[in-house]
Design an enzyme around this catalytic site. Sequence first.
Site, mmCIF file in Angstrom:
data_model
loop_
_atom_site.group_PDB
_atom_site.id
_atom_site.type_symbol
_atom_site.label_atom_id
_atom_site.label_comp_id
_atom_site.label_asym_id
_atom_site.label_seq_id
_atom_site.Cartn_x
_atom_site.Cartn_y
_atom_site.Cartn_z
ATOM 1 N N ARG A 240 11.537 -1.253 10.677
ATOM 2 C CA ARG A 240 10.476 -0.895 11.610
ATOM 3 C C ARG A 240 10.399 -1.926 12.731
ATOM 4 O O ARG A 240 10.542 -3.115 12.495
ATOM 5 C CB ARG A 240 9.140 -0.824 10.870
ATOM 6 N N ARG B 21 0.063 -8.727 13.322
ATOM 7 C CA ARG B 21 -0.562 -7.742 12.432
ATOM 8 C C ARG B 21 -1.463 -8.437 11.416
ATOM 9 O O ARG B 21 -2.549 -7.944 11.107
ATOM 10 C CB ARG B 21 0.517 -6.922 11.708
ATOM 11 N N ARG C 36 -9.543 0.566 8.698
ATOM 12 C CA ARG C 36 -9.003 -0.731 9.073
ATOM 13 C C ARG C 36 -9.953 -1.525 9.961
ATOM 14 O O ARG C 36 -9.621 -2.637 10.377
ATOM 15 C CB ARG C 36 -7.715 -0.488 9.845
ATOM 16 N N ARG D 285 12.132 -5.703 4.729
ATOM 17 C CA ARG D 285 11.822 -4.313 4.385
ATOM 18 C C ARG D 285 12.692 -3.331 5.186
ATOM 19 O O ARG D 285 12.929 -3.522 6.368
ATOM 20 C CB ARG D 285 10.350 -4.068 4.708
ATOM 21 N N LYS E 120 0.825 -1.218 0.000
ATOM 22 C CA LYS E 120 0.000 0.000 0.000
ATOM 23 C C LYS E 120 0.858 1.267 0.000
ATOM 24 O O LYS E 120 0.564 2.222 -0.710
ATOM 25 C CB LYS E 120 -0.938 0.016 1.222
#
Length: 230
Positions: free
Chosen positions: A163, A174, A92, A130, A16
């Site tokens: 992160r 998550r 969400r 990431r 996203k």
Amino acid sequence: MPPIALILFGSPGSGKGTQSRLVGERCLPGPHISTGDMLRAHIEAGDTIGAEIQGLMKSGRLVPDELVNRLVEKRLSQPDARGGVILDGYPRTVAQAAEVRRMLGLGGMLPVVVHLVVDYDRIVARLSGRRQCPVCGTLYSLSTNPPKVPGVCDLDGATLVTREDDQEEVIRERLGEYDRQTRPILDYFSRDGIEVVEVNGADADPASISQRICAALENAHSQQGPGGCL
Ligand code: ADP
């Protein structure tokens, strides 16, 4: 034609953030509103909101609807949001989805929901590799899109960071939150007659995926009569 509010929907790691940037450059020049980035900015600022949400975000849980809704409403009321926006990571929950419909209705905006579909195994691999630039927000992937110099942002030379919530255990949490709280929004949209455009987020390079999203936006616009509503 009403301004478009692109709702980029998809699980954590579905792309996203990357697609928000690409679609913004290619075809929808409004602000990129990422609730995750807004919330992280509060944590970095060390303010009261940051203190309230830090523990939840670190463990991969969602933060309270009321707080996120308030932040988004404030952001949408700013003048640069009037011509169109990209919503990344919001709504969400079903309660947030109801709220965003109300807010976009007030602003006369046309919601276009694009669901980026990516399977879970690929997501865990993507998220654990990431890295992000803490200065300009650019995302890198160690496997598919590494920086030119390891650990350093191509654009501004800042040291890249991982992160805190991109560790495997937190990633699973998550994804659990996504299944429990976010995925049910798809049923809510379909009951409400809001079309969800599914885009495969895994079988092509990011630029081609952004092309598909722009095509979906164009299509939504062309199905609109002047002043109409989805
Ligand atoms: P991702 O989609 O990869 O999980 P985000 O940056 O969108 O990354 O979100 C990171 C975290 O921020 C979430 O795990 C959650 O704790 C919080 N968050 C972001 N957006 C919302 C939202 N709309 N409602 C509740 N919590 C949110």
